[in-house]
Design a protein around this motif. Sequence first.
Motif, short mmCIF file in Angstrom:
data_model
loop_
_atom_site.label_atom_id
_atom_site.label_comp_id
_atom_site.label_asym_id
_atom_site.label_seq_id
_atom_site.Cartn_x
_atom_site.Cartn_y
_atom_site.Cartn_z
N ASP A 185 0.83 -1.19 0.00
CA ASP A 185 0.00 0.00 0.00
C ASP A 185 0.87 1.25 0.00
O ASP A 185 2.09 1.18 -0.13
CB ASP A 185 -0.96 -0.02 1.19
N GLY A 186 0.22 2.41 0.16
CA GLY A 186 0.96 3.67 0.15
C GLY A 186 1.93 3.80 1.30
O GLY A 186 3.02 4.37 1.15
N TRP A 187 1.56 3.27 2.46
CA TRP A 187 2.46 3.36 3.61
C TRP A 187 3.69 2.49 3.43
O TRP A 187 4.80 2.87 3.82
CB TRP A 187 1.71 2.98 4.89
N ALA A 188 3.52 1.32 2.85
CA ALA A 188 4.67 0.46 2.56
C ALA A 188 5.63 1.16 1.61
O ALA A 188 6.86 1.07 1.76
CB ALA A 188 4.20 -0.87 1.95
N PHE A 189 5.08 1.87 0.64
CA PHE A 189 5.91 2.61 -0.30
C PHE A 189 6.72 3.69 0.43
O PHE A 189 7.93 3.83 0.22
CB PHE A 189 5.04 3.22 -1.38
N LEU A 190 6.05 4.46 1.29
CA LEU A 190 6.75 5.52 2.01
C LEU A 190 7.79 4.95 2.97
O LEU A 190 8.83 5.57 3.20
CB LEU A 190 5.74 6.39 2.77
N ARG A 191 7.53 3.76 3.52
CA ARG A 191 8.55 3.14 4.37
C ARG A 191 9.80 2.81 3.59
O ARG A 191 10.92 2.90 4.12
CB ARG A 191 7.97 1.88 5.04
N GLN A 192 9.65 2.44 2.33
CA GLN A 192 10.84 2.16 1.51
C GLN A 192 11.70 3.41 1.34
O GLN A 192 12.93 3.33 1.31
CB GLN A 192 10.41 1.63 0.13
N LEU A 193 11.06 4.57 1.25
CA LEU A 193 11.80 5.82 1.11
C LEU A 193 12.42 6.23 2.45
O LEU A 193 13.57 6.68 2.50
CB LEU A 193 10.87 6.92 0.59
N PHE A 207 -0.23 15.01 9.61
CA PHE A 207 0.40 14.06 8.70
C PHE A 207 1.59 13.38 9.37
O PHE A 207 1.83 12.18 9.18
CB PHE A 207 0.82 14.76 7.42
N ALA A 208 2.34 14.13 10.18
CA ALA A 208 3.47 13.53 10.89
C ALA A 208 3.01 12.40 11.80
O ALA A 208 3.61 11.32 11.84
CB ALA A 208 4.20 14.60 11.70
N ARG A 209 1.93 12.64 12.54
CA ARG A 209 1.43 11.59 13.45
C ARG A 209 0.93 10.39 12.67
O ARG A 209 1.06 9.24 13.10
CB ARG A 209 0.33 12.16 14.33
N ARG A 210 0.35 10.63 11.50
CA ARG A 210 -0.15 9.52 10.68
C ARG A 210 1.03 8.69 10.14
O ARG A 210 0.97 7.46 10.09
CB ARG A 210 -0.99 10.08 9.54
N LEU A 211 2.11 9.36 9.74
CA LEU A 211 3.30 8.65 9.28
C LEU A 211 3.88 7.79 10.39
O LEU A 211 4.27 6.64 10.18
CB LEU A 211 4.35 9.66 8.79
N GLU A 212 3.93 8.34 11.59
CA GLU A 212 4.46 7.59 12.72
C GLU A 212 3.57 6.39 13.04
O GLU A 212 4.06 5.28 13.32
CB GLU A 212 4.57 8.50 13.94
N ALA A 213 2.26 6.61 12.99
CA ALA A 213 1.33 5.52 13.32
C ALA A 213 1.43 4.36 12.35
O ALA A 213 1.17 3.20 12.72
CB ALA A 213 -0.11 6.06 13.34
N HIS A 214 1.82 4.65 11.10
CA HIS A 214 1.95 3.59 10.08
C HIS A 214 3.38 3.09 9.94
O HIS A 214 3.71 2.40 8.98
CB HIS A 214 1.43 4.09 8.73
N GLY A 215 4.24 3.44 10.91
CA GLY A 215 5.58 2.87 10.93
C GLY A 215 6.51 3.39 9.87
O GLY A 215 7.52 2.75 9.57
N VAL A 216 6.22 4.55 9.28
CA VAL A 216 7.13 5.12 8.29
C VAL A 216 8.43 5.55 8.98
O VAL A 216 9.52 5.28 8.50
CB VAL A 216 6.46 6.30 7.56
N ALA A 217 8.31 6.20 10.12
CA ALA A 217 9.45 6.53 10.97
C ALA A 217 8.94 6.69 12.39
O ALA A 217 7.79 7.09 12.59
CB ALA A 217 10.14 7.82 10.50
#
Length: 422
Positions: A185-193, A207-217
């Motif tokens: 999904d989109g979060w998996a893609f952002l994790r690759q970056l 958006f920062a909290r959403r990124l954190e919640a989905h394990g991007v960083a």
Amino acid sequence: MHVVMFADQHLESLGGAQVSMRLQKRFLERAGHVVTVVAPRPHRESAGDAAYLDLPSIAITPDREYALTWPGVRTDRFLDAEMGARLRVDVVHVQADFWGAFIGHRYAARHGLPVVHTMHNRVDVGIEATAPFPRLVLRALNAWAGRVLPGGAAARAGVRGRAVDSGTSPRGAREGTGSSRGPADGWAFLRQLARLSRAVTAPSSHFARRLEAHGVAEVVDVIWNGIDDDVLDAALSAEASERRPGRPRFIWLGRMSPEKRLLPFLEAVIASGIEAEVEIVGGGAQLRAARRLVERSSPAASIIFAGRLPYTETLRRLADADAVVQTSIGFETQGMTVFEAASLGTPAVVSDPDIAAELGSGVWAVADATVPALAEALRSAAADIVAGTPAVPDPSIAERFRQSSRTAAMVDVYARAVAAGR
């Protein structure tokens, strides 16, 4: 410090990220730093700048506004040859989500440079709004990233460039996430970056909290996109005056694409029956459909399509309006226009609840995603404006949104990223 920024689109093309990057570039240069901006070569006439490094590209939209540069060895060689004539690079700042991100991360990996990655885009929402088969597109996007990003399948197969080790990952980023594990999904893609970056930033708290919640960083730095200090000072120093007489004045501005919801906005204006002046600023693929909708509907409001305007003129019209209307939902990672408007004292009709919450005051919030709800919010805003009791933006936003302060905050992130590799 020499900062190399990577973008998906040329900075002279239409878009909020491009406006933000132009300001970032100027204020970094004003602070004594050197900036190079790497992006696809434009296919429309645009302003030249020695800081722009234009990559060979192909136009990807009928109006030739946007272009694509294919990430690969040929682009790598072109970029390295061009960068060889420039100053030594200190940090790479990726502000791209697709080919620009791939090219930027490949460049940083080849040269052992730290990366700061600003996430501008809700990839999942944007693709769902614009692609006919979004799940298939996201799978393909994740697979593409796995092949061309450093440390992915292409690197393991021996493509030129070195894999980035775990020491270059952001604090707490989840290694090994991407197309090979979990949903594509989109979060998996952002994790690759993110796994290739020493720091990850986002232009809003939500958006920062959403990124954190989905394990991007694990930690995402919040750095708003800003407003030009000089323009803001000029606007704030102008003598206070009474509201210009006339009907309520609403302004909508942005890229005319489905996720921005221009057509539902026009439908709401028509359904609301408000007697108002409505100005549409910007351009894009839906312009013709928008004009047709207005022509066949005979709305009570006067609706004017102003086209694309220079930045300073756009801000002047924002300041002159009684309210700016924000209509996208879930797509915006900041909603820059409403923050610019609030800095100038102009309130907003806001469809996205995350953006409304981040603004705090000065908002007429739209109850839900339907046209009737937007029409009702427009009627409420028009009535309050006529009564002389409009919503009032938080005055502190003007100072917190200055580009000089945002640039200083980003330079601190750069310094941290550089220091982490020593």
